[in-house]
Write a protein that holds these residues in place. Structure first.
Motif, PDB file in Angstrom:
ATOM      1  N   ALA A 195      -6.059  10.691   2.640  1.00  0.00           N
ATOM      2  CA  ALA A 195      -5.312  10.009   1.585  1.00  0.00           C
ATOM      3  C   ALA A 195      -6.097   8.831   1.020  1.00  0.00           C
ATOM      4  N   CYS A 196      -6.826   8.139   1.887  1.00  0.00           N
ATOM      5  CA  CYS A 196      -7.608   6.978   1.448  1.00  0.00           C
ATOM      6  C   CYS A 196      -8.813   7.394   0.607  1.00  0.00           C
ATOM      7  N   ASN A 197      -9.207   8.647   0.679  1.00  0.00           N
ATOM      8  CA  ASN A 197     -10.385   9.118  -0.052  1.00  0.00           C
ATOM      9  C   ASN A 197     -10.042  10.114  -1.153  1.00  0.00           C
ATOM     10  N   LEU A 198      -8.787  10.099  -1.613  1.00  0.00           N
ATOM     11  CA  LEU A 198      -8.349  11.106  -2.584  1.00  0.00           C
ATOM     12  C   LEU A 198      -9.172  11.127  -3.858  1.00  0.00           C
ATOM     13  N   ASP A 199      -9.502   9.960  -4.382  1.00  0.00           N
ATOM     14  CA  ASP A 199     -10.243   9.961  -5.648  1.00  0.00           C
ATOM     15  C   ASP A 199     -11.724   9.663  -5.458  1.00  0.00           C
ATOM     16  N   GLY A 200     -12.178   9.700  -4.230  1.00  0.00           N
ATOM     17  CA  GLY A 200     -13.598   9.508  -3.954  1.00  0.00           C
ATOM     18  C   GLY A 200     -14.058   8.064  -3.970  1.00  0.00           C
ATOM     19  N   SER A 201     -13.131   7.130  -4.112  1.00  0.00           N
ATOM     20  CA  SER A 201     -13.524   5.723  -4.105  1.00  0.00           C
ATOM     21  C   SER A 201     -12.736   4.970  -3.053  1.00  0.00           C
ATOM     22  N   SER A 202     -13.258   3.841  -2.642  1.00  0.00           N
ATOM     23  CA  SER A 202     -12.566   3.030  -1.645  1.00  0.00           C
ATOM     24  C   SER A 202     -11.320   2.373  -2.229  1.00  0.00           C
ATOM     25  N   LEU A 203     -11.178   2.348  -3.540  1.00  0.00           N
ATOM     26  CA  LEU A 203     -10.005   1.753  -4.167  1.00  0.00           C
ATOM     27  C   LEU A 203      -8.732   2.502  -3.767  1.00  0.00           C
ATOM     28  N   ALA A 204      -8.845   3.804  -3.520  1.00  0.00           N
ATOM     29  CA  ALA A 204      -7.671   4.583  -3.127  1.00  0.00           C
ATOM     30  C   ALA A 204      -7.035   4.004  -1.870  1.00  0.00           C
ATOM     31  N   SER A 205      -7.835   3.465  -0.956  1.00  0.00           N
ATOM     32  CA  SER A 205      -7.284   2.917   0.282  1.00  0.00           C
ATOM     33  C   SER A 205      -6.376   1.729   0.008  1.00  0.00           C
ATOM     34  N   VAL A 206      -6.652   0.966  -1.058  1.00  0.00           N
ATOM     35  CA  VAL A 206      -5.800  -0.160  -1.430  1.00  0.00           C
ATOM     36  C   VAL A 206      -4.405   0.345  -1.795  1.00  0.00           C
ATOM     37  N   TYR A 207      -4.346   1.442  -2.523  1.00  0.00           N
ATOM     38  CA  TYR A 207      -3.056   2.031  -2.893  1.00  0.00           C
ATOM     39  C   TYR A 207      -2.320   2.573  -1.673  1.00  0.00           C
ATOM     40  N   VAL A 208      -3.053   3.197  -0.768  1.00  0.00           N
ATOM     41  CA  VAL A 208      -2.442   3.742   0.452  1.00  0.00           C
ATOM     42  C   VAL A 208      -1.855   2.610   1.292  1.00  0.00           C
ATOM     43  N   ILE A 209      -2.612   1.532   1.463  1.00  0.00           N
ATOM     44  CA  ILE A 209      -2.134   0.395   2.255  1.00  0.00           C
ATOM     45  C   ILE A 209      -0.916  -0.243   1.601  1.00  0.00           C
ATOM     46  N   GLU A 210      -0.930  -0.382   0.278  1.00  0.00           N
ATOM     47  CA  GLU A 210       0.212  -0.984  -0.413  1.00  0.00           C
ATOM     48  C   GLU A 210       1.451  -0.099  -0.293  1.00  0.00           C
ATOM     49  N   ALA A 211       1.278   1.207  -0.432  1.00  0.00           N
ATOM     50  CA  ALA A 211       2.410   2.123  -0.279  1.00  0.00           C
ATOM     51  C   ALA A 211       2.967   2.053   1.141  1.00  0.00           C
ATOM     52  N   LEU A 212       2.093   1.965   2.120  1.00  0.00           N
ATOM     53  CA  LEU A 212       2.515   1.846   3.511  1.00  0.00           C
ATOM     54  C   LEU A 212       3.249   0.526   3.737  1.00  0.00           C
ATOM     55  N   ARG A 213       2.730  -0.553   3.191  1.00  0.00           N
ATOM     56  CA  ARG A 213       3.358  -1.869   3.347  1.00  0.00           C
ATOM     57  C   ARG A 213       4.762  -1.881   2.755  1.00  0.00           C
ATOM     58  N   VAL A 214       4.901  -1.343   1.550  1.00  0.00           N
ATOM     59  CA  VAL A 214       6.205  -1.315   0.882  1.00  0.00           C
ATOM     60  C   VAL A 214       7.179  -0.426   1.664  1.00  0.00           C
ATOM     61  N   GLY A 215       6.710   0.716   2.115  1.00  0.00           N
ATOM     62  CA  GLY A 215       7.559   1.608   2.888  1.00  0.00           C
ATOM     63  C   GLY A 215       8.028   0.986   4.191  1.00  0.00           C
ATOM     64  N   LEU A 216       7.127   0.299   4.870  1.00  0.00           N
ATOM     65  CA  LEU A 216       7.493  -0.374   6.121  1.00  0.00           C
ATOM     66  C   LEU A 216       8.516  -1.473   5.866  1.00  0.00           C
TER      67      LEU A 216
END
Length: 71
Positions: free
Chosen positions: A10-31
């Motif tokens: 999931a952190c590498n979906l678009d081939g850039s490290s920026l995707a991990s920022v979105y994954v972490i934010e989605a996880l933070r909001v969900g938690l």
């Protein structure tokens, strides 16, 4: 596929490290929503056989604290 591999993918979906920022934010909001938006009854429906509502919230809180921790 392990949960760890799913997170890495999931952190590498678009081939850039920026995707991990979105994954972490989605996880933070969900938690955060688990901690404030669900009743004990709702948590019991999903986690009843595995953990108590207090146990689920405690684990979610520990993960959220780790995400929010400043390096």
């Amino acid at each position: 596929m392990t949960n760890e591999q799913k997170i890495v993918n999931a952190c590498n979906l678009d081939g850039s490290s920026l995707a991990s920022v979105y994954v972490i934010e989605a996880l933070r909001v969900g938690l955060q929503y688990y901690l404030t938006g669900f009743s004990d009854e709702e948590i019991s429906k999903g986690w009843g056989l595995m953990d108590s509502p207090a146990g689920v919230r405690a684990k979610m809180k520990r993960i959220l604290d780790e995400i929010n921790r400043k390096e």
